[in-house]
Write a protein that holds these residues in place. Structure first.
Motif, PDB file in Angstrom:
ATOM      1  N   ASN A  14     -50.177   5.537  15.928  1.00 19.70           N
ATOM      2  CA  ASN A  14     -49.328   6.459  15.187  1.00 19.70           C
ATOM      3  C   ASN A  14     -48.221   7.083  16.033  1.00 19.70           C
ATOM      4  O   ASN A  14     -47.884   8.245  15.876  1.00 19.70           O
ATOM      5  N   VAL A  15     -47.644   6.322  16.951  1.00 17.35           N
ATOM      6  CA  VAL A  15     -46.575   6.870  17.776  1.00 17.35           C
ATOM      7  C   VAL A  15     -45.224   6.792  17.087  1.00 17.35           C
ATOM      8  O   VAL A  15     -44.301   7.529  17.443  1.00 17.35           O
ATOM      9  N   ARG A  16     -45.076   5.911  16.107  1.00 14.61           N
ATOM     10  CA  ARG A  16     -43.781   5.748  15.458  1.00 14.61           C
ATOM     11  C   ARG A  16     -43.352   7.021  14.740  1.00 14.61           C
ATOM     12  O   ARG A  16     -42.163   7.333  14.675  1.00 14.61           O
ATOM     13  N   VAL A  25     -54.387   9.808  19.927  1.00 12.49           N
ATOM     14  CA  VAL A  25     -55.202   9.691  18.720  1.00 12.49           C
ATOM     15  C   VAL A  25     -56.498   8.997  19.099  1.00 12.49           C
ATOM     16  O   VAL A  25     -56.484   8.010  19.834  1.00 12.49           O
ATOM     17  N   GLY A  26     -57.629   9.538  18.604  1.00 13.88           N
ATOM     18  CA  GLY A  26     -58.907   8.895  18.875  1.00 13.88           C
ATOM     19  C   GLY A  26     -59.757   9.683  19.843  1.00 13.88           C
ATOM     20  O   GLY A  26     -59.638  10.903  19.959  1.00 13.88           O
ATOM     21  N   ALA A  27     -60.610   8.994  20.555  1.00 11.89           N
ATOM     22  CA  ALA A  27     -61.583   9.628  21.444  1.00 11.89           C
ATOM     23  C   ALA A  27     -60.961   9.943  22.801  1.00 11.89           C
ATOM     24  O   ALA A  27     -60.160   9.171  23.335  1.00 11.89           O
ATOM     25  N   PHE A  28     -61.362  11.063  23.362  1.00  6.55           N
ATOM     26  CA  PHE A  28     -60.863  11.531  24.657  1.00  6.55           C
ATOM     27  C   PHE A  28     -61.042  10.463  25.736  1.00  6.55           C
ATOM     28  O   PHE A  28     -60.106  10.131  26.467  1.00  6.55           O
ATOM     29  N   GLY A  29     -62.238   9.910  25.838  1.00  6.21           N
ATOM     30  CA  GLY A  29     -62.518   8.935  26.888  1.00  6.21           C
ATOM     31  C   GLY A  29     -61.673   7.679  26.761  1.00  6.21           C
ATOM     32  O   GLY A  29     -61.167   7.158  27.765  1.00  6.21           O
ATOM     33  N   ALA A  30     -61.506   7.208  25.535  1.00  4.70           N
ATOM     34  CA  ALA A  30     -60.688   6.010  25.319  1.00  4.70           C
ATOM     35  C   ALA A  30     -59.235   6.282  25.684  1.00  4.70           C
ATOM     36  O   ALA A  30     -58.562   5.430  26.288  1.00  4.70           O
ATOM     37  N   VAL A  31     -58.724   7.463  25.329  1.00  2.00           N
ATOM     38  CA  VAL A  31     -57.345   7.812  25.679  1.00  2.00           C
ATOM     39  C   VAL A  31     -57.184   7.887  27.191  1.00  2.00           C
ATOM     40  O   VAL A  31     -56.190   7.393  27.743  1.00  2.00           O
ATOM     41  N   GLY A  80     -42.140  17.793  39.803  1.00  4.05           N
ATOM     42  CA  GLY A  80     -40.703  17.967  39.892  1.00  4.05           C
ATOM     43  C   GLY A  80     -40.130  18.896  38.830  1.00  4.05           C
ATOM     44  O   GLY A  80     -38.903  18.978  38.686  1.00  4.05           O
ATOM     45  N   GLY A  81     -40.996  19.571  38.065  1.00  2.00           N
ATOM     46  CA  GLY A  81     -40.541  20.478  37.022  1.00  2.00           C
ATOM     47  C   GLY A  81     -39.910  19.779  35.838  1.00  2.00           C
ATOM     48  O   GLY A  81     -39.061  20.347  35.142  1.00  2.00           O
ATOM     49  N   ARG A  82     -40.332  18.529  35.565  1.00  2.00           N
ATOM     50  CA  ARG A  82     -39.763  17.717  34.485  1.00  2.00           C
ATOM     51  C   ARG A  82     -40.643  17.859  33.242  1.00  2.00           C
ATOM     52  O   ARG A  82     -41.842  17.565  33.280  1.00  2.00           O
ATOM     53  N   PRO A  83     -40.086  18.280  32.106  1.00  4.13           N
ATOM     54  CA  PRO A  83     -40.896  18.643  30.944  1.00  4.13           C
ATOM     55  C   PRO A  83     -41.757  17.516  30.378  1.00  4.13           C
ATOM     56  O   PRO A  83     -41.340  16.362  30.281  1.00  4.13           O
ATOM     57  N   VAL A  84     -42.968  17.904  29.979  1.00  5.37           N
ATOM     58  CA  VAL A  84     -43.954  17.028  29.335  1.00  5.37           C
ATOM     59  C   VAL A  84     -44.512  17.772  28.129  1.00  5.37           C
ATOM     60  O   VAL A  84     -44.815  18.967  28.224  1.00  5.37           O
ATOM     61  N   LEU A  85     -44.650  17.071  27.010  1.00  3.28           N
ATOM     62  CA  LEU A  85     -45.265  17.634  25.812  1.00  3.28           C
ATOM     63  C   LEU A  85     -46.424  16.743  25.391  1.00  3.28           C
ATOM     64  O   LEU A  85     -46.239  15.556  25.111  1.00  3.28           O
ATOM     65  N   GLY A  86     -47.633  17.297  25.337  1.00  8.64           N
ATOM     66  CA  GLY A  86     -48.803  16.566  24.860  1.00  8.64           C
ATOM     67  C   GLY A  86     -49.102  16.931  23.413  1.00  8.64           C
ATOM     68  O   GLY A  86     -48.932  18.087  23.012  1.00  8.64           O
ATOM     69  N   ILE A  87     -49.548  15.955  22.619  1.00 11.89           N
ATOM     70  CA  ILE A  87     -49.873  16.188  21.216  1.00 11.89           C
ATOM     71  C   ILE A  87     -51.277  15.690  20.917  1.00 11.89           C
ATOM     72  O   ILE A  87     -51.644  14.572  21.287  1.00 11.89           O
ATOM     73  N   CYS A  88     -52.071  16.525  20.240  1.00 11.63           N
ATOM     74  CA  CYS A  88     -53.437  16.225  19.802  1.00 11.63           C
ATOM     75  C   CYS A  88     -54.317  15.853  21.006  1.00 11.63           C
ATOM     76  O   CYS A  88     -54.479  16.675  21.903  1.00 11.63           O
ATOM     77  N   VAL A  89     -54.838  14.634  21.073  1.00 13.37           N
ATOM     78  CA  VAL A  89     -55.637  14.270  22.243  1.00 13.37           C
ATOM     79  C   VAL A  89     -54.757  14.251  23.496  1.00 13.37           C
ATOM     80  O   VAL A  89     -55.236  14.450  24.611  1.00 13.37           O
ATOM     81  N   GLY A  90     -53.448  14.074  23.294  1.00 13.43           N
ATOM     82  CA  GLY A  90     -52.511  14.201  24.402  1.00 13.43           C
ATOM     83  C   GLY A  90     -52.466  15.604  24.975  1.00 13.43           C
ATOM     84  O   GLY A  90     -52.042  15.801  26.119  1.00 13.43           O
TER      85      GLY A  90
END
Length: 212
Positions: A15-17, A50-56, A75-85
């Motif tokens: 579901n990344v699209r 998406v899915g299980a923590f271990g699989a991700v 390096g102070g470069r932005p990252v955004l995690g979503i759900c299991v991310g």
């Protein structure tokens, strides 16, 4: 005005699209890839999950994502995690009764929600932290959640006093209080899906783009 360049990390998560389309709609130039030069050079990196923590975690390791994420944050470069991310940014998980180590950007353990109905699926209000950037203009809105596990302890409360900026936690409730989002310098994350959260989610993504 220059379009911010965002990489959506491609590592096998589903579901990344929808995340790509949502970022494009709010004005980003988006590439779906795990190529190291692109990941390191982008203005922003979105880590879906998406899915299980271990699989991700296994899928992330297969494309050397832990090192790439660590290098960006150093390096102070932005990252955004979503759900299991978001969940993998914590120290560990107890999903399916098995302890798995995460990326340990924040202290805390992800565990099954203590609620009458699990998974938590649907629209819920959140309680943003004071000083939030992500939730400016959408503090009173609802966001779309699909999850059975979450962090339930404020990561700031698990960190000792020191010169580092403490993470700002936004909260939601499903059976119990849980961490719905965290803002911590270059690293931000949401347990809900902004790309599925309508106008409120779009505004949150716009707000994130302003930090790039």
């Amino acid at each position: 005005m220059r379009q911010p360049r965002v990489v959506v990390l491609s590592y096998g998560s589903g579901n990344v699209r929808s995340a790509v389309r949502a970022l494009e709609r709010v004005g980003a130039s988006v590439e779906l890839t795990a190529e190291p030069t692109a990941v390191e050079g982008a203005d922003g990196l979105l880590v879906p999950g998406v899915g299980a923590f271990g699989a991700v975690m296994d899928q992330l390791a297969a494309v050397h994502a832990p090192r790439l994420i660590e290098r960006r944050l150093a390096g102070g470069r932005p990252v955004l995690g979503i759900c299991v991310g978001m969940q993998v940014m914590f120290e560990s998980s107890q999903e399916h009764g098995t302890a798995r180590r995460g990326l340990a950007q924040w202290p805390g353990t992800v565990r099954r929600l203590n609620a009458p109905v699990v998974p938590h699926m649907g629209w819920s209000p959140v309680r943003p932290a004071q000083g939030t950037v992500l939730f400016q203009g959408v503090e009173g809105e609802r966001f779309y959640f699909v999850h059975s596990y979450a962090a339930t302890t404020d990561p700031a409360g698990l960190m000792g006093a020191g010169p580092m900026r403490l993470p700002l936690a936004t909260w939601a409730t499903h059976g119990e209080d849980f961490v719905a989002a965290v803002e911590n310098g270059a690293l931000c994350a949401t347990q809900f899906h902004p790309e599925k959260s309508g106008d409120a989610g779009a505004q949150l993504l716009r707000n994130w783009l302003t930090t790039l």
